[in-house]
Design a protein around this motif. Structure first.
Motif, mmCIF file in Angstrom:
data_model
loop_
_atom_site.group_PDB
_atom_site.id
_atom_site.type_symbol
_atom_site.label_atom_id
_atom_site.label_comp_id
_atom_site.label_asym_id
_atom_site.label_seq_id
_atom_site.Cartn_x
_atom_site.Cartn_y
_atom_site.Cartn_z
ATOM 1 N N LEU A 100 0.814 -1.217 0.000
ATOM 2 C CA LEU A 100 0.000 0.000 0.000
ATOM 3 C C LEU A 100 0.846 1.264 0.000
ATOM 4 N N MET A 101 2.030 1.234 0.601
ATOM 5 C CA MET A 101 2.870 2.425 0.615
ATOM 6 C C MET A 101 3.288 2.844 -0.795
ATOM 7 N N HIS A 102 3.169 1.918 -1.753
ATOM 8 C CA HIS A 102 3.566 2.205 -3.130
ATOM 9 C C HIS A 102 2.403 2.654 -4.015
ATOM 10 N N LEU A 103 1.185 2.637 -3.501
ATOM 11 C CA LEU A 103 0.009 2.846 -4.350
ATOM 12 C C LEU A 103 -0.733 4.126 -3.988
ATOM 13 N N SER A 104 -1.147 4.870 -5.004
ATOM 14 C CA SER A 104 -1.806 6.159 -4.768
ATOM 15 C C SER A 104 -3.166 6.001 -4.105
ATOM 16 N N ARG A 105 -3.862 4.900 -4.371
ATOM 17 C CA ARG A 105 -5.207 4.679 -3.826
ATOM 18 C C ARG A 105 -5.159 3.871 -2.532
ATOM 19 N N ARG A 106 -4.084 4.043 -1.764
ATOM 20 C CA ARG A 106 -3.850 3.177 -0.595
ATOM 21 C C ARG A 106 -4.987 3.223 0.423
ATOM 22 N N ALA A 107 -5.539 4.399 0.698
ATOM 23 C CA ALA A 107 -6.602 4.497 1.699
ATOM 24 C C ALA A 107 -7.861 3.778 1.227
ATOM 25 N N GLY A 108 -8.217 3.955 -0.048
ATOM 26 C CA GLY A 108 -9.374 3.273 -0.590
ATOM 27 C C GLY A 108 -9.185 1.772 -0.637
ATOM 28 N N LEU A 109 -7.969 1.332 -0.940
ATOM 29 C CA LEU A 109 -7.694 -0.105 -0.971
ATOM 30 C C LEU A 109 -7.774 -0.710 0.421
ATOM 31 N N LEU A 110 -7.310 0.023 1.429
ATOM 32 C CA LEU A 110 -7.445 -0.457 2.801
ATOM 33 C C LEU A 110 -8.913 -0.672 3.144
ATOM 34 N N ALA A 111 -9.765 0.273 2.755
ATOM 35 C CA ALA A 111 -11.198 0.152 3.022
ATOM 36 C C ALA A 111 -11.783 -1.067 2.304
ATOM 37 N N MET A 112 -11.364 -1.301 1.051
ATOM 38 C CA MET A 112 -11.849 -2.457 0.295
ATOM 39 C C MET A 112 -11.418 -3.761 0.947
ATOM 40 N N LEU A 113 -10.189 -3.801 1.410
ATOM 41 C CA LEU A 113 -9.692 -5.007 2.070
ATOM 42 C C LEU A 113 -10.440 -5.261 3.377
ATOM 43 N N ALA A 114 -10.658 -4.216 4.150
ATOM 44 C CA ALA A 114 -11.386 -4.357 5.415
ATOM 45 C C ALA A 114 -12.794 -4.879 5.177
ATOM 46 N N ASP A 115 -13.398 -4.485 4.067
ATOM 47 C CA ASP A 115 -14.758 -4.911 3.745
ATOM 48 C C ASP A 115 -14.842 -6.395 3.402
ATOM 49 N N ARG A 116 -13.705 -7.008 3.081
ATOM 50 C CA ARG A 116 -13.694 -8.427 2.721
ATOM 51 C C ARG A 116 -13.353 -9.332 3.901
ATOM 52 N N LEU A 117 -13.357 -8.774 5.100
ATOM 53 C CA LEU A 117 -13.096 -9.576 6.285
ATOM 54 C C LEU A 117 -14.382 -10.197 6.823
ATOM 55 N N THR A 118 -14.263 -11.385 7.352
ATOM 56 C CA THR A 118 -15.372 -11.999 8.072
ATOM 57 C C THR A 118 -15.546 -11.277 9.410
ATOM 58 N N PRO A 119 -16.708 -11.377 10.051
ATOM 59 C CA PRO A 119 -16.825 -10.853 11.418
ATOM 60 C C PRO A 119 -15.767 -11.497 12.309
ATOM 61 N N GLY A 120 -15.002 -10.675 12.995
ATOM 62 C CA GLY A 120 -13.907 -11.182 13.807
ATOM 63 C C GLY A 120 -12.603 -11.341 13.053
ATOM 64 N N GLY A 121 -12.643 -11.101 11.734
ATOM 65 C CA GLY A 121 -11.444 -11.257 10.915
ATOM 66 C C GLY A 121 -10.464 -10.114 11.115
ATOM 67 N N TRP A 122 -9.205 -10.369 10.750
ATOM 68 C CA TRP A 122 -8.125 -9.412 10.983
ATOM 69 C C TRP A 122 -7.490 -8.926 9.684
ATOM 70 N N LEU A 123 -7.178 -7.632 9.658
ATOM 71 C CA LEU A 123 -6.376 -7.038 8.593
ATOM 72 C C LEU A 123 -5.029 -6.654 9.205
ATOM 73 N N VAL A 124 -3.953 -7.147 8.617
ATOM 74 C CA VAL A 124 -2.593 -6.872 9.107
ATOM 75 C C VAL A 124 -1.806 -6.214 7.983
ATOM 76 N N ILE A 125 -1.319 -4.999 8.219
ATOM 77 C CA ILE A 125 -0.613 -4.223 7.197
ATOM 78 C C ILE A 125 0.771 -3.839 7.709
ATOM 79 N N GLY A 126 1.790 -4.142 6.923
ATOM 80 C CA GLY A 126 3.153 -3.783 7.288
ATOM 81 C C GLY A 126 3.797 -2.939 6.206
ATOM 82 N N ASP A 127 4.389 -1.804 6.583
ATOM 83 C CA ASP A 127 5.079 -0.935 5.629
ATOM 84 C C ASP A 127 6.267 -0.270 6.295
#
Length: 262
Positions: free
Chosen positions: A111-138
């Motif tokens: 994500l640190m390399h992409l201009s739409r990083r904030a929107g992509l984070l939101a899209m990824l979060a939306d694909r989580l199951t209830p209780g699911g985790w998003l882990v991002i390292g940069d």
């Protein structure tokens, strides 16, 4: 599609440099990434998405827990199918791949390399199951602190090359060296909870993996740095410096942030 086909991304044109890049990152970051992932409470049967899977070390590690892993990268040259791991060549800017929801999504140095990083984070979060985790390292950069150098001129050389190379990368693509410190707030904005960020920083010695990675990264943007006015003799001296065990500096800060879907 390869990394060089992406307008935001300025690394990955040279196959040999890219292979070394993937290997150095796994050596340096896998211990930190796995510590962040273990804190989510891994269990057999989890459905996981590994974005920017590189050489697949994290995907294989997750599969070792009995997880079902979809490993995604724009360049799958260094990825191979293995038990529990499905490999997909995919550009995350085209959307989150696969069907359904994921129990865990891991994204490292993407994500640190992409201009739409904030929107992509939101899209990824939306694909989580209830209780699911998003882990991002940069990474946060550039490197600025020298620990030991043979002379003031050597220290000045290090700063000059680092600053010019980072400016060249930022000007040519969409890279953000501050994004890693923004992820915590971005996760909160999209409704994730139990957010925690962990920061890792260490010293790099000439000839060690971290310094070899620094040299590798500068080599990948060498033409851009020359266009920014950096002298060729400075680059040659810098590459020699990165092999000199007498030189030590603080390496890039790596920030790993996790957040959970309600």
């Amino acid at each position: 599609m390869t990394a060089k086909d992406l307008p935001d991304y300025v690394l990955g044109d040279d196959a040999e440099l890219a292979a070394d890049h993937v290997r150095y990152l796994a050596e340096l970051l896998d211990p930190q990434s796995t510590a962040c992932l273990e804190a989510t409470g891994l269990r057999p049967g989890m459905r996981c998405l590994d974005v920017g899977a590189g050489g697949g070390s994290i995907s294989r590690w997750l599969a070792g827990y009995g997880a079902d892993v979809l490993a995604v990268d724009v360049d799958t040259t260094h990825l191979a199918e293995s038990p529990g791991v499905e490999v997909l060549r995919h550009d995350i800017t085209d959307g989150v791949p696969g069907r359904g929801k994921f129990d865990l999504i891991h994204v490292r140095l993407v994500l640190m390399h992409l201009s739409r990083r904030a929107g992509l984070l939101a899209m990824l979060a939306d694909r989580l199951t209830p209780g699911g985790w998003l882990v991002i390292g940069d990474y946060v950069g550039p490197q600025t602190r020298v620990v030991t150098a043979s002379s003031p001129a050597e220290e000045a050389l290090f700063h000059r090359v680092q600053q010019t190379a980072h400016a060249a990368a930022a000007n040519a693509g969409a890279v953000s060296f501050t994004w890693a410190h923004e992820v915590d707030e971005r996760m909160r904005e999209v409704g994730l909870v139990n957010i925690e960020a962990r920061s890792f920083i260490h010293t790099a010695q000439g000839g060690g993996t971290a310094s070899l990675l620094s040299s590798n990264l500068v080599r990948q943007v060498e033409k851009l740095a020359l266009n920014e006015g950096l002298a060729a003799e400075d680059l040659r001296a810098y590459y020699e410096l990165m092999l000199d065990p007498r030189f030590r500096s603080w390496f890039y800060e790596f920030v790993c942030t996790r957040g959970q879907r309600l």
